[in-house]
Design a protein around this motif. Sequence first.
Motif, PDB file in Angstrom:
ATOM      1  N   GLU A  27       0.847  -1.199   0.000  1.00  0.00           N
ATOM      2  CA  GLU A  27       0.000   0.000   0.000  1.00  0.00           C
ATOM      3  C   GLU A  27       0.879   1.244   0.000  1.00  0.00           C
ATOM      4  O   GLU A  27       1.839   1.305   0.761  1.00  0.00           O
ATOM      5  N   CYS A  31      -2.521   5.525   1.387  1.00  0.00           N
ATOM      6  CA  CYS A  31      -3.568   4.531   1.118  1.00  0.00           C
ATOM      7  C   CYS A  31      -4.740   4.713   2.085  1.00  0.00           C
ATOM      8  O   CYS A  31      -4.548   4.806   3.292  1.00  0.00           O
ATOM      9  N   PRO A  32      -5.971   4.764   1.580  1.00  0.00           N
ATOM     10  CA  PRO A  32      -7.105   4.904   2.492  1.00  0.00           C
ATOM     11  C   PRO A  32      -7.461   3.604   3.206  1.00  0.00           C
ATOM     12  O   PRO A  32      -8.332   3.581   4.079  1.00  0.00           O
ATOM     13  N   GLY A  33      -6.766   2.518   2.849  1.00  0.00           N
ATOM     14  CA  GLY A  33      -7.039   1.218   3.462  1.00  0.00           C
ATOM     15  C   GLY A  33      -7.753   0.333   2.462  1.00  0.00           C
ATOM     16  O   GLY A  33      -8.834   0.702   1.997  1.00  0.00           O
ATOM     17  N   PRO A  34      -7.160  -0.815   2.133  1.00  0.00           N
ATOM     18  CA  PRO A  34      -7.755  -1.681   1.108  1.00  0.00           C
ATOM     19  C   PRO A  34      -9.144  -2.199   1.484  1.00  0.00           C
ATOM     20  O   PRO A  34      -9.862  -2.689   0.627  1.00  0.00           O
ATOM     21  N   ALA A  44      -5.784   8.930  -3.650  1.00  0.00           N
ATOM     22  CA  ALA A  44      -4.494   8.264  -3.422  1.00  0.00           C
ATOM     23  C   ALA A  44      -4.373   6.981  -4.232  1.00  0.00           C
ATOM     24  O   ALA A  44      -3.278   6.437  -4.383  1.00  0.00           O
ATOM     25  N   CYS A  48      -2.096   3.458  -8.464  1.00  0.00           N
ATOM     26  CA  CYS A  48      -1.654   2.364  -7.585  1.00  0.00           C
ATOM     27  C   CYS A  48      -1.853   1.030  -8.311  1.00  0.00           C
ATOM     28  O   CYS A  48      -2.912   0.794  -8.902  1.00  0.00           O
ATOM     29  N   ASN A  50      -2.613  -1.687  -7.246  1.00  0.00           N
ATOM     30  CA  ASN A  50      -3.681  -2.506  -6.651  1.00  0.00           C
ATOM     31  C   ASN A  50      -5.080  -1.994  -6.993  1.00  0.00           C
ATOM     32  O   ASN A  50      -6.070  -2.546  -6.511  1.00  0.00           O
ATOM     33  N   GLN A  51      -5.167  -0.938  -7.771  1.00  0.00           N
ATOM     34  CA  GLN A  51      -6.431  -0.211  -7.909  1.00  0.00           C
ATOM     35  C   GLN A  51      -7.600  -1.115  -8.337  1.00  0.00           C
ATOM     36  O   GLN A  51      -8.671  -1.088  -7.720  1.00  0.00           O
ATOM     37  N   CYS A  54      -8.564  -3.549  -5.476  1.00  0.00           N
ATOM     38  CA  CYS A  54      -9.238  -2.899  -4.348  1.00  0.00           C
ATOM     39  C   CYS A  54     -10.636  -2.439  -4.729  1.00  0.00           C
ATOM     40  O   CYS A  54     -11.574  -2.548  -3.936  1.00  0.00           O
TER      41      CYS A  54
HETATM   42  S1  SF4 Z   1      -5.733   1.020  -4.636  1.00  0.00           S
HETATM   43 FE1  SF4 Z   1      -5.881  -0.110  -2.737  1.00  0.00          FE
HETATM   44  S2  SF4 Z   1      -3.762  -0.298  -2.006  1.00  0.00           S
HETATM   45 FE2  SF4 Z   1      -3.774   1.267  -3.618  1.00  0.00          FE
HETATM   46  S3  SF4 Z   1      -4.021   3.170  -2.477  1.00  0.00           S
HETATM   47 FE3  SF4 Z   1      -6.075   2.520  -3.054  1.00  0.00          FE
HETATM   48  S4  SF4 Z   1      -6.821   1.323  -1.339  1.00  0.00           S
HETATM   49 FE4  SF4 Z   1      -4.597   1.540  -1.075  1.00  0.00          FE
END
Ligand code: SF4
Length: 337
Positions: A27, A31-34, A44, A48, A50-51, A54
């Motif tokens: 993260e 990160c606002p938290g997954p 944020a 990313c 992981n977008q 998430c």
């Molecule tokens: S996509 Fe997921 S890991 Fe990446 S910043 Fe957003 S919540 Fe956090």
Amino acid sequence: MAPALEEPVQMDLAAPVKNTPKLVAPEPEHCPGPESNLAGKGDACAGCPNQTICATTPKGPDPDIPLITARLAAIKHKILVLSGKGGVGKSTFTTMLAHAYAADPENMVGIMDTDICGPSIPKMMGVESETIHISNAGWSPVWVADNLGVMSVQFMLPNRDDAVIWRGPKKNGLIKQFLRDVEWGELDYLIVDTPPGTSDEHLSVNSFLKESGVDGAVIVTTPQEVSLLDVRKEIDFCRKAGIEVLGVVENMSGFVCPTCTHRNKVFKATTGGAKKLARETQVPYLGAVPLDPRIGMACDYGESFFDNFPDSPACVALRKIVQKVAQAAGMEENDVK
Ligand code: SF4
């Protein structure tokens, strides 16, 4: 059969919280938290890796929480032991608190060691080489006495010197598994020993136990300002997390010579100690436990200092603290011996 660390534990830890997405990258800082509703959609999250993961992970309450609540329904009192800083004797205090409650044979007591990276409770309780067993009912704790059980990650390590190098989700998964799968049976007290600070483990324990009810937290400190500084943060953490502070204990509060009973201030309370801090932050002051070299020896040998030296100044002080903790947790005075 004793579970190996990498077998059943890892299987569940692959998806420790069912709604936690499996991230492909760490993260980023903001990160606002997954698991949050903003995951994958917040500012944020732009760019990313992981977008997509998430954004598409279903949100909602953790489906394991009702299972944890049902599992712990037969435990009357759940008490967290916290400290802002390491080295203040928190785990030692946990073991003494447990021994103190278990001194009454009518009390059933359990200790859950959530210090995943530095589990010390099994050593202090003299069950370091034990392993846990799995039955149809769940994981069985290791019983130190007929009425005193322990559960710790230490029991799952193939080698006691192995380091547990886990990131947050994996640690949270193990804590959840402790709470959901350990068959404690009917307990009067479950004392939860936590690592120092205000980390993932504290949030996990609190969020998983919220529905089943935590009586509150006992915060352990030493008299010096350097330790009290972190206690203020710990109290703030408890307030933000909705955990009631049952009180503050000043550990290592003076040294009472076991031979001549002369008292010395080893760690000076330069800013007024835990008593003043409790007054300032409006939390109960539970008392002070003096240093006694026999406490450290009892922990190293896995023996109960409480049973071995019941008349020592530390035990006398501890007995009063146990009463106060019990009263703060809503028990009648006569419920605690
Ligand atoms: S996509 Fe997921 S890991 Fe990446 S910043 Fe957003 S919540 Fe956090």
